[in-house]
Design a protein around this motif. Sequence first.
Motif, PDB file in Angstrom:
ATOM      1  N   SER A  15      -6.645  66.740  44.279  1.00  0.00           N
ATOM      2  CA  SER A  15      -6.863  65.371  44.718  1.00  0.00           C
ATOM      3  C   SER A  15      -5.696  64.766  45.488  1.00  0.00           C
ATOM      4  O   SER A  15      -5.824  63.671  46.017  1.00  0.00           O
ATOM      5  N   LEU A  16      -4.563  65.433  45.547  1.00  0.00           N
ATOM      6  CA  LEU A  16      -3.413  64.871  46.252  1.00  0.00           C
ATOM      7  C   LEU A  16      -3.372  65.251  47.725  1.00  0.00           C
ATOM      8  O   LEU A  16      -2.431  64.900  48.427  1.00  0.00           O
ATOM      9  N   TRP A  17      -4.383  65.944  48.219  1.00  0.00           N
ATOM     10  CA  TRP A  17      -4.388  66.395  49.618  1.00  0.00           C
ATOM     11  C   TRP A  17      -4.152  65.247  50.591  1.00  0.00           C
ATOM     12  O   TRP A  17      -3.449  65.392  51.574  1.00  0.00           O
ATOM     13  N   LYS A  18      -4.717  64.085  50.310  1.00  0.00           N
ATOM     14  CA  LYS A  18      -4.575  62.960  51.236  1.00  0.00           C
ATOM     15  C   LYS A  18      -3.129  62.491  51.369  1.00  0.00           C
ATOM     16  O   LYS A  18      -2.789  61.792  52.307  1.00  0.00           O
ATOM     17  N   HIS A  19      -2.258  62.897  50.467  1.00  0.00           N
ATOM     18  CA  HIS A  19      -0.846  62.518  50.522  1.00  0.00           C
ATOM     19  C   HIS A  19       0.011  63.571  51.229  1.00  0.00           C
ATOM     20  O   HIS A  19       1.225  63.486  51.226  1.00  0.00           O
ATOM     21  N   ARG A  20      -0.625  64.529  51.836  1.00  0.00           N
ATOM     22  CA  ARG A  20       0.048  65.692  52.406  1.00  0.00           C
ATOM     23  C   ARG A  20       1.067  65.350  53.493  1.00  0.00           C
ATOM     24  O   ARG A  20       1.999  66.093  53.712  1.00  0.00           O
ATOM     25  N   THR A  21       0.950  64.217  54.146  1.00  0.00           N
ATOM     26  CA  THR A  21       1.916  63.867  55.195  1.00  0.00           C
ATOM     27  C   THR A  21       3.261  63.455  54.614  1.00  0.00           C
ATOM     28  O   THR A  21       4.241  63.386  55.333  1.00  0.00           O
ATOM     29  N   LEU A  22       3.299  63.150  53.352  1.00  0.00           N
ATOM     30  CA  LEU A  22       4.472  62.657  52.629  1.00  0.00           C
ATOM     31  C   LEU A  22       4.932  61.277  53.076  1.00  0.00           C
ATOM     32  O   LEU A  22       5.926  60.767  52.581  1.00  0.00           O
ATOM     33  N   ARG A  23       4.208  60.663  53.987  1.00  0.00           N
ATOM     34  CA  ARG A  23       4.532  59.283  54.337  1.00  0.00           C
ATOM     35  C   ARG A  23       4.293  58.394  53.118  1.00  0.00           C
ATOM     36  O   ARG A  23       4.896  57.332  52.986  1.00  0.00           O
ATOM     37  N   THR A  24       3.447  58.833  52.222  1.00  0.00           N
ATOM     38  CA  THR A  24       3.212  58.144  50.961  1.00  0.00           C
ATOM     39  C   THR A  24       4.515  57.949  50.198  1.00  0.00           C
ATOM     40  O   THR A  24       4.691  56.950  49.514  1.00  0.00           O
ATOM     41  N   LEU A  25       5.413  58.918  50.312  1.00  0.00           N
ATOM     42  CA  LEU A  25       6.676  58.860  49.581  1.00  0.00           C
ATOM     43  C   LEU A  25       7.819  58.259  50.382  1.00  0.00           C
ATOM     44  O   LEU A  25       8.668  57.565  49.820  1.00  0.00           O
ATOM     45  N   SER A  31       0.812  52.574  55.976  1.00  0.00           N
ATOM     46  CA  SER A  31      -0.298  52.168  55.109  1.00  0.00           C
ATOM     47  C   SER A  31      -0.423  53.118  53.920  1.00  0.00           C
ATOM     48  O   SER A  31      -0.766  52.690  52.822  1.00  0.00           O
ATOM     49  N   GLU A  32      -0.127  54.405  54.136  1.00  0.00           N
ATOM     50  CA  GLU A  32      -0.194  55.373  53.041  1.00  0.00           C
ATOM     51  C   GLU A  32       0.735  54.955  51.900  1.00  0.00           C
ATOM     52  O   GLU A  32       0.366  54.995  50.728  1.00  0.00           O
ATOM     53  N   TYR A  33       1.945  54.558  52.248  1.00  0.00           N
ATOM     54  CA  TYR A  33       2.939  54.142  51.258  1.00  0.00           C
ATOM     55  C   TYR A  33       2.465  52.886  50.540  1.00  0.00           C
ATOM     56  O   TYR A  33       2.506  52.810  49.317  1.00  0.00           O
TER      57      TYR A  33
END
Length: 90
Positions: A15-25, A31-33
């Motif tokens: 389920s973490l595939w959508k965070h693959r760009t690491l912009r979340t972190l 917007s991901e973050y």
Amino acid sequence: MNYQQKLDKIFGKGSLWKHRTLRTLFDQNSSEYNQTTMEKKLEILQRIIDNKIDLVELIEDYKEFYLEENKIHVADVADEGLSILLQHLT
């Protein structure tokens, strides 16, 4: 292992595939973050650690990737994003 291979190792399944760009972190301006809780960010960080990926090397790869993509603004905030994330570790 190149940057994309590292990300495939970490996020290839589940389920973490959508965070693959690491912009979340690392990109507090994205917007991901902003759509991801700190709890979820720490879960992603733990997944990186569990996969024995060197975090210092990964952040350098991340910055290089976004520089090559001509997204200097993304690479420029990576260290600050990492710092914010590490402040939330207990």
